[in-house]
Scaffold this active site. Sequence first.
Site, PDB file in Angstrom:
ATOM      1  N   GLY A 180      27.799  73.128  39.483  1.00  0.00           N
ATOM      2  CA  GLY A 180      26.830  74.315  39.985  1.00  0.00           C
ATOM      3  C   GLY A 180      27.314  75.267  40.870  1.00  0.00           C
ATOM      4  O   GLY A 180      28.552  75.484  41.210  1.00  0.00           O
ATOM      5  N   CYS A 181      26.426  75.994  41.491  1.00  0.00           N
ATOM      6  CA  CYS A 181      26.907  77.043  42.215  1.00  0.00           C
ATOM      7  C   CYS A 181      27.189  76.780  43.476  1.00  0.00           C
ATOM      8  O   CYS A 181      28.237  77.356  44.051  1.00  0.00           O
ATOM      9  CB  CYS A 181      25.584  77.995  42.356  1.00  0.00           C
ATOM     10  SG  CYS A 181      24.184  77.081  42.569  1.00  0.00           S
ATOM     11  N   PHE A 182      26.739  75.618  44.156  1.00  0.00           N
ATOM     12  CA  PHE A 182      27.306  75.337  45.591  1.00  0.00           C
ATOM     13  C   PHE A 182      28.707  74.627  45.500  1.00  0.00           C
ATOM     14  O   PHE A 182      29.358  75.105  46.279  1.00  0.00           O
ATOM     15  CB  PHE A 182      26.239  74.585  46.429  1.00  0.00           C
ATOM     16  CG  PHE A 182      25.365  75.085  46.971  1.00  0.00           C
ATOM     17  CD1 PHE A 182      25.377  76.100  47.886  1.00  0.00           C
ATOM     18  CD2 PHE A 182      23.990  74.734  46.836  1.00  0.00           C
ATOM     19  CE1 PHE A 182      24.068  76.668  48.157  1.00  0.00           C
ATOM     20  CE2 PHE A 182      22.614  75.050  47.295  1.00  0.00           C
ATOM     21  CZ  PHE A 182      22.816  76.004  48.107  1.00  0.00           C
TER      22      PHE A 182
END
Lengths: 268, 268, 268, 268
Positions: free
Chosen positions: D78-80
Amino acid sequence: MFSCLPHNVGAGKAGGWLAAGARVIDMSADFRLKDPSQYPKWYRQEHPAPGLLAGAVFGLPELHERELQKAELIAVPGCFSTSAILALAPAVASGLVGSDIIIDAKSGVSGAGRSPSMGVHFSEVNESLSAYAIEGHRHLPEMTQELSALGRNGIQITFVPHLAPMTRGILATCYFDLKGSLAQLQDAYREFYAGQPFTRVIPQSPSTKLASHSNLCLVNVSVQNDKAVVTAALDNLVKGASGQGVECFNIAFGFDRKTALEAPIQWP
Amino acid sequence: MFSCLPHNVGAGKAGGWLAAGARVIDMSADFRLKDPSQYPKWYRQEHPAPGLLAGAVFGLPELHERELQKAELIAVPGCFSTSAILALAPAVASGLVGSDIIIDAKSGVSGAGRSPSMGVHFSEVNESLSAYAIEGHRHLPEMTQELSALGRNGIQITFVPHLAPMTRGILATCYFDLKGSLAQLQDAYREFYAGQPFTRVIPQSPSTKLASHSNLCLVNVSVQNDKAVVTAALDNLVKGASGQGVECFNIAFGFDRKTALEAPIQWP
Amino acid sequence: MFSCLPHNVGAGKAGGWLAAGARVIDMSADFRLKDPSQYPKWYRQEHPAPGLLAGAVFGLPELHERELQKAELIAVPGCFSTSAILALAPAVASGLVGSDIIIDAKSGVSGAGRSPSMGVHFSEVNESLSAYAIEGHRHLPEMTQELSALGRNGIQITFVPHLAPMTRGILATCYFDLKGSLAQLQDAYREFYAGQPFTRVIPQSPSTKLASHSNLCLVNVSVQNDKAVVTAALDNLVKGASGQGVECFNIAFGFDRKTALEAPIQWP
Amino acid sequence: MFSCLPHNVGAGKAGGWLAAGARVIDMSADFRLKDPSQYPKWYRQEHPAPGLLAGAVFGLPELHERELQKAELIAVPGCFSTSAILALAPAVASGLVGSDIIIDAKSGVSGAGRSPSMGVHFSEVNESLSAYAIEGHRHLPEMTQELSALGRNGIQITFVPHLAPMTRGILATCYFDLKGSLAQLQDAYREFYAGQPFTRVIPQSPSTKLASHSNLCLVNVSVQNDKAVVTAALDNLVKGASGQGVECFNIAFGFDRKTALEAPIQWP
């Protein structure tokens, strides 16, 4: 459809409280309308205590200060109604307004209440602006009731609320045919609000930020060709809600009307 | 490229370019008005090349696609005019509109251009909404010119722009007396925009975010009592600016009108 | 009044005012640093009145209340320094901190001052977040000076400011090796700030909104593995600027320290 | 605690799909961790198909392009994790990093998912910034796993996520002791990402808006005293989510890696 504060919670209880000698300041829409037949139409239920409606005082101090001093039951209007009525009352009272009035109102998201929903999700609302309740919003009859009472002739209000990507603030932009000169209209507003502590007629178009965090309603009166354009800005969480409730309390109980409401200007 | 603010840079040069055989797509306001006498009034200067005005084609493909195919000089309208004219053209063309039209338009801050100023400082604009140019905005005559050309009877437009705390997007909320039924009006819009690739009549009130980053203009047709309320949303940086310029280019040079303009929907 | 950016306006005049018997409360960076050699390095000029630096009192009441009572010249720190020093002072004073300290600070746009520029244009800043002055920010030496004075051992601070898309607020997230237990660290903070009217140690991570429009600094002390993570939130326009100036004034002139600073909580 | 995409939905089903011959691209956290014992710790449940973990390929093309070409089961981060790993991989791989790494990450609200809650209510989040999951976030073990695999020596990551008042975007600001010169570090990044279509080393500190609506990850490598400061910006809804899933699909099925991912730059 947004109702600035939860409603019909206390309508059934208010009678008991009043009988017990209490004075009631109601922040909901429960007692704002004089005509019981309006409740089924706009709120989808019969009013549980229609006998109390006639005696309730509409809690807008600019219009009803004297009645508020002795009121037993006060029905404080919300953000949309307060901005719209304050934007239009002097025009209607002076007879300088044509019969058709357009109110295009823009509200911050806190006007939609605190309950989580897709409609107030940051990612849905941010960077977006939209109209809603175009066919008719439940706060329309309050506006019609209060403004009609001020004028001799019938008025027809079209009211469309909008949701804007900001937390606080309402701007009501009002359009009507001007029956007279701009100077006459501006005089009517200045006279009507002379001595009022919280509603101010100002020479420039107000931004909502200018009234933010205060109990002020800022009104500008302009004209484009032969249409009057009146804008009114207030903070929907103060003058359009609890601030106005405090103002009603102050009047009803004999305090200075400005008690606890003189917040310093905060910018930006 | 921003076309919301006129620049008058190319007006003097366009003649030379045209004489040299170029076709000119102008994003400014320099050639949008047919009547040269409007320029001193709204732009505070005489037009430097009034002889070119009659031949310029107003670059709104929904109205002028056929003329755009052969146009030598195209004057692409900006965000406010595009949203307002697309919101109202079918109503005026069908004769279902009364004479008085109110356009209450809300724009994101990028509509004000990229030059730094106090009026676009984040801290001044954020959490704020205001009306401006209430006495009359310079894009009003474009709207009047284009809409008047569609109807048999005179129309009187009142146009008030607002600045909203968002980067992109325009919502035009338009009010007029409805001469006919809502069904007739909705039919008029559906017919008018049948086959149009970028302007869509939709059943719900559009949010600006729904058109964001696309060349779409989304239109909803509703009624409140006997007033028609039409809302139109678009992205002022695409359909209201460079996107529409590309659309005009595609038409003028024989490309598919949608070339380079079919951006995928982006949400949120 | 913004103190985040130095102005060097009063540095040359302060001597005259002091000689005339005035007490000076300076909101700029002109007298915050004790060591005159720091000014050419960080502010690109020699200090015009280096003789006044030794006698100036750093206007952070949590550290210097007693000296402020008699101070003739007060140098009030700005938003970044206030949040960072208050976040770290108890850790450094207690010796529970390792030598390396990271301060990752996030500021609202009003921290950048009121002058228009591309860097504060709504459309550039909205929906965006970025770090700046990564190689070293001019407020770093203030932090080093004040924190070093509290501890026995040398500390090395890395400070990176960020611009966040909001008007008000600073959040400083601070990381350091914890020499001891979390309970010891939390005790150190509670003791250090016991009795302080505006700096509060709270059990949850503070949002900047929680301190907004108030003179509060809210501090949370946590740990992740063996790193302490301390967050401090304040409103850069109040505790990080004019509010703190008023606080210094109150102390210097014998008023109650909270005079004019007890704004009611405003949410949201 | 925010998980960028719902998880543990398909973990039980993936085995069946794989047995049926399908190739699975999983957007959740279900197969990102190699060590089954991490699941009860971070996700509060035993993994339902631990036998599949060893064969799953971590879907970060910058690290695993070759394995992705033949992967049967792809676990897209995901993004993090994407921003943090891309910010740090070249430093760890080159051995220029000390053992302690701080990752201070700031995310837009869409990173919290689409479900309505008080934590994503516009009025709560707007004009506010805060840290969360300070004691440890469930995406930390992915970062540790992937970065540890690149270096010879042990690393210790401290990761603190923050919620910022914007819809899209992540900025990861990473701090570590620099074992070498800035020039060496910058060379290591340029080499590591040479030929990469979506991860770009740029000379200035990236704003999240610069990567917005694109599949880009923009990385800047700087130094403050002897601490390296690396910032990485991406759009959490593209490179940090579905965009990266498409990228993995393209690689796995033999399409050009950039297919459907070359969105034009959109500003602002």
